[in-house]
Design an enzyme around this catalytic site. Structure first.
Site, PDB file in Angstrom:
ATOM      1  N   LYS A 115       0.809  -1.216   0.000  1.00  0.00           N
ATOM      2  CA  LYS A 115       0.000   0.000   0.000  1.00  0.00           C
ATOM      3  C   LYS A 115       0.845   1.269   0.000  1.00  0.00           C
ATOM      4  CE  LYS A 115      -3.948  -2.140   2.323  1.00  0.00           C
ATOM      5  NZ  LYS A 115      -4.753  -2.317   1.141  1.00  0.00           N
ATOM      6  N   ARG A 290      -6.918  -8.271  -9.209  1.00  0.00           N
ATOM      7  CA  ARG A 290      -7.618  -9.543  -9.387  1.00  0.00           C
ATOM      8  C   ARG A 290      -9.077  -9.256  -9.739  1.00  0.00           C
ATOM      9  NH1 ARG A 290     -10.637  -9.051  -4.892  1.00  0.00           N
ATOM     10  NH2 ARG A 290      -9.657  -8.275  -2.985  1.00  0.00           N
TER      11      ARG A 290
END
Length: 471
Positions: A115, A290
Site C-alpha cells: 500500500k 484480481r
C-alpha cells in the site's frame, strides 16, 4: 485459445470460472481440500484433484498447485480472488513452469500489493491522496505523525487487504494501544508486520473503478461500484453505478484509475478503489489486482463478461472495445449471502444446509455453490452465494432485490438474508442516504424477529407436543 485451465480456488468463484471456460470451449481442472470433496464446483469441473496438506494450506501451496497443473496438462491457471490471487510469487512460479497466469503480470501485482508503494505511485501521478505516512518505525513516530495529520487516523497494514490489520484511532491513547495489535495481525495474515497511518474519513462512500487492460496498451474503465454498505471493512452490499457520482466525477475517477494502471504496466482486469467525501472529493485507497467478488454488478450494467475477458487477455487477445463504446445501462445490486448471524455480532454459522430454495425471475442472478445437504465448513470465508438484481431504475432494482430476498430460503445455518430484507425496506437506503458507517449507525433499527426454522427438530417436536396436548 487455452486447452485446459486449472482453477486455484474454491466455492462460488471456482464455479463462476468453470462456467466461463465452458462457454469458451476450455476444459477445467478443479482442486479441493477434504472439506470440499463433494462441493458443487468439484463435480462441475472436467477433472478434480485433492490437494494437501490441511483444509486451508492446500489452497496456498504455490509449487504444489503449479506442479499439479503441469501434470494435468494445463496451459493456464486462474487464481480467482483471495488465496493466491494477488501473490506475485504465484504468478512468477506459473511463468517459470511455462503456464499462463490468468491475471496481471507479477511486477504490477508487486507494485500495487504494497500500500505504501501504491500511494507513492499515485502521488507521483497527481492522484489525490488522504494525508498519510510511510511505514512506521516507532510508536513515538506514529504519535507525532498523527498529531500532524489530525485525529481520527487509521492504522493500515502495508501488505494488507480484506479489512485485516485496520484500526481506527481517535486519540493518542488508542493509537499507542492499537498499533501493536495491528502489527501482530498483519504479521499473522501477510507475513509483514509493517503498518502506516492515514487520515480517517468519518462518513465517506467507498467507490471502486473497474478497469480492463490488454497486453498492447489498450485500456478501458467500466464505470464504478459503490461498496459503502460494509461491516468492519467487509463489504456486504454493492451497487452499480453509484447514486452519488455525477458523470463528470465518474469520468475523472475513471481516467485516474487508468492512469495508475498504465503507470505500472497493468495488463488484465483489476479494480482501483477510492474514498469519496460528501463534497465529492475523491482519494486513492488501493488497487486490487484480481477479479472482485462484486464483479457481477459491473457485468450486469455493461453486458461485458469480465471473467471471459480475463482469459482472453491472458491468452494474448486484444481488447475488442473502446472507451467510448462502454455504456452503463440501468442499476444492479449485489447482496453477499453469508453464513453469519447478524443478531449475534455477525458470528460465523456452520452446519448442514437442511433446505435450499433459490429465487428467480426476470433480472435475478445467483452466483453460488450451495445446495441442500451442503456442509458449511468453519475453515473458509462465510460467503455462500451472491444474489444480484438488475433494473432500469434505482427504485425498480431495490424492489426486485427485496422480492428475491423474500423468496430466498436457506435453512440449517444463520444467514444475512433477513438483514438485507430490512435494508431494502429502509428509507435511508432507498433514498441513497448511506456511507461506510451505515451498518454501524443503523443496525439497531434493522433488527428483525428471527423466523423459526420449520425443519428444525426442536420446532417439530414442540409442534407435536402442542398438537398432542390438544387431543
Amino acid at each position: 485459445m487455452f486447452k485446459k485451465v486449472l482453477i486455484a480456488n474454491r466455492g462460488e468463484i471456482a464455479l463462476r470460472i468453470i462456467r466461463a471456460c465452458k462457454e469458451l470451449g476450455i476444459r477445467t481442472v478443479a482442486i479441493y481440500c477434504e472439506p470440499d470433496a463433494t462441493a458443487r464446483y468439484v463435480k462441475k469441473a472436467d477433472e478434480a484433484y485433492l490437494v494437501t496438506p490441511g483444509p486451508l494450506r492446500g489452497y496456498l501451496n504455490i509449487y504444489g498447485i503449479v506442479e499439479l497443473a503441469k501434470n494435468a496438462g494445463c496451459d493456464a491457471i486462474h487464481p480467482g480472488y483471495g488465496f493466491l490471487a494477488e501473490n506475485p510469487q504465484f504468478a512468477e512460479a506459473c511463468a517459470q513452469a511455462g503456464i499462463t497466469f490468468i491475471g496481471p503480470n507479477s511486477k504490477a501485482i508487486r507494485k500495487m500489493g504494497l500500500k505504501d508503494e501504491a500511494r507513492k505511485i499515485a502521488q507521483e501521478l497527481g492522484i489525490p491522496l488522504l494525508p498519510g505516512t510511510p511505514p512506521l518505525n516507532s510508536l513515538d513516530e506514529a504519535v507525532k505523525s498523527a498529531d500532524e495529520i489530525g485525529y481520527p487516523v487509521m492504522i493500515k497494514a502495508t501488505a494488507g487487504g480484506g479489512g485485516r490489520g485496520l484500526r481506527i484511532c481517535y486519540d493518542e491513547e488508542s493509537l499507542r494501544r492499537q498499533i501493536p495489535i495491528a502489527m501482530s495481525e498483519a504479521k499473522k495474515a501477510f507475513g509483514d508486520e509493517r503498518v502506516f497511518i492515514e487520515k480517517y474519513l468519518e462518513r465517506p462512500h467507498h467507490i471502486e473503478i473497474q478497469i480492463m487492460a490488454d497486453k498492447y496498451g489498450n485500456m478501458v474503465h467500466l464505470g464504478e461500484r459503490d461498496c459503502s454498505i460494509q461491516r468492519r471493512h467487509q463489504k456486504l452490499i454493492e451497487i452499480a453505478p453509484s447514486l452519488l457520482l455525477p458523470e463528470r466525477i465518474r469520468c475523472e475517477m475513471g481516467e485516474a484509475a487508468k492512469k495508475l494502471a498504465y503507470a505500472v504496466g497493468y495488463d488484465n482486469v483489476g479494480t482501483v478503489e477510492f474514498l469519496v467525501d460528501e463534497s465529492l472529493n475523491y482519494y486513492f485507497l488501493e488497487m486490487n489486482t484480481r477479479i472482485q467478488v462484486e464483479h457481477t454488478i459491473t457485468e450486469e450494467i455493461t453486458g461485458i463478461d469480465l471473467v471471459q475477458n480475463m482469459i482472453k487477455i491472458a491468452y494474448g487477445e486484444p481488447l475488442n472495445i473502446k472507451q467510448y463504446e462502454v455504456t452503463l445501462s440501468g442499476y444492479a445490486i449485489q447482496c453477499r449471502i453469508n453464513a453469519e448471524d447478524p443478531l449475534n455480532d455477525f458470528l460465523p454459522s456452520t452446519g448442514i444446509v437442511t433446505a435450499y430454495y433459490s429465487p428467480g425471475g426476470f433480472g435475478i442472478r445467483i452466483d453460488g455453490h450451495v445446495t441442500e445437504g451442503y456442509h458449511v465448513p468453519p475453515y473458509y470465508d462465510s460467503l455462500l452465494a451472491k444474489l444480484v438484481a438488475r433494473g432500469r431504475t434505482w427504485d425498480e432494482v431495490v424492489r426486485r432485490m427485496h422480492r428475491a430476498l423474500s423468496e430466498y430460503v436457506i435453512r440449517g445455518v444463520k444467514t444475512t438474508i433477513p438483514l438485507y430484507i430490512k435494508i431494502m425496506e429502509d428509507e435511508d437506503f432507498r433514498k441513497g442516504n448511506f456511507s461506510t458507517k451505515y451498518i454501524e449507525e443503523k443496525l439497531h433499527s434493522l433488527l428483525y424477529t428471527e423466523e423459526k426454522d420449520p425443519f428444525d427438530l426442536a420446532v417439530i417436536l414442540s409442534a407435536a407436543i402442542v398438537a398432542h396436548s390438544r387431543v
